[in-house]
Design a protein around this motif. Structure first.
Motif, PDB file in Angstrom:
ATOM      1  N   ALA A  61     -93.456  24.984  -5.253  1.00 56.12           N
ATOM      2  CA  ALA A  61     -92.237  25.503  -5.883  1.00 56.12           C
ATOM      3  C   ALA A  61     -91.142  24.440  -5.838  1.00 56.12           C
ATOM      4  CB  ALA A  61     -91.768  26.756  -5.156  1.00 56.12           C
ATOM      5  N   GLY A 144     -87.699  27.809  -6.744  1.00 53.05           N
ATOM      6  CA  GLY A 144     -88.259  28.282  -8.011  1.00 53.05           C
ATOM      7  C   GLY A 144     -87.109  28.678  -8.915  1.00 53.05           C
ATOM      8  N   SER A 178     -94.174  27.859  -0.023  1.00 54.12           N
ATOM      9  CA  SER A 178     -94.111  27.615  -1.464  1.00 54.12           C
ATOM     10  C   SER A 178     -93.591  26.214  -1.779  1.00 54.12           C
ATOM     11  CB  SER A 178     -93.210  28.649  -2.141  1.00 54.12           C
ATOM     12  OG  SER A 178     -93.741  29.934  -2.020  1.00 54.12           O
TER      13      SER A 178
END
Length: 183
Positions: A61, A144, A178
């Motif tokens: 991410a 993100g 992430s």
């Protein structure tokens, strides 16, 4: 009190090229105005996961940190806050994933989740310059397309490790994995 935010995505009309998301403070929570919210080193944490080096994988991410303020600035993107209010975010990021050496999830002494960013020397220099030139604003952390936190700072940030309050330890672990590109 450190602010803890839950976030929801904005509609496409409100998103600029930065792809920001709106934040919502849980009932009873107030945004933090303390420098410690954004500049706490992990030494003040109760527990921490191992530092995760960043992997250069397609699934990782993106992470960005933007300047933000409760007051309007020319060219800054208004982001509505729920249930009311607005945050104005500068469209160009100060820090991105490339400015990190590592990332870590942690918990403060009350058990709240922290996302700890370990900056490169170049990333720290960029952050110091931006916070020195723009005192008393906020640092909006976006992973993100989600804004996870926007704590205030009062003085230029000089620490290589930044800890952002992200609600729960589970949230911190998900975000750390992430961004590190770990499944």
């Amino acid at each position: 009190m450190n602010a803890v935010y839950s976030c929801a995505r904005l509609g496409a009309a409100a998103v600029l090229s930065a792809g920001l998301a709106a934040c919502q403070a849980p009932s009873g929570a107030r945004p933090s105005s303390s420098v410690e919210s954004a500049a706490v080193a992990p030494a003040g944490t109760a527990q921490a996961s191992p530092v995760r080096p960043l992997q250069n994988v397609k699934e990782a991410a993106d992470l960005r940190i933007f300047l933000a303020d409760g007051k309007a600035h020319p060219g800054w993107t208004p982001v509505p806050l729920k249930p009311s209010g607005q945050l104005y975010v500068r469209a160009d990021a100060i820090i991105d994933r490339g400015d990190l050496m590592g990332i870590q999830s942690a918990a403060d002494q009350a058990g709240n989740g922290l996302l700890v960013l370990i900056l490169t020397d170049q990333g720290l220099a960029k952050l110091q310059a931006a916070t020195a030139a723009n005192p008393g604003l906020r640092l909006a952390l976006v992973v993100g397309q989600m804004m996870l936190a926007a704590p205030a700072y009062a003085a230029p940030i000089r620490e290589q490790q930044l800890a952002f309050p992200v609600g729960s330890v589970h949230n911190a672990e998900i975000a750390a994995r992430s961004v590190a590109g770990v499944r």
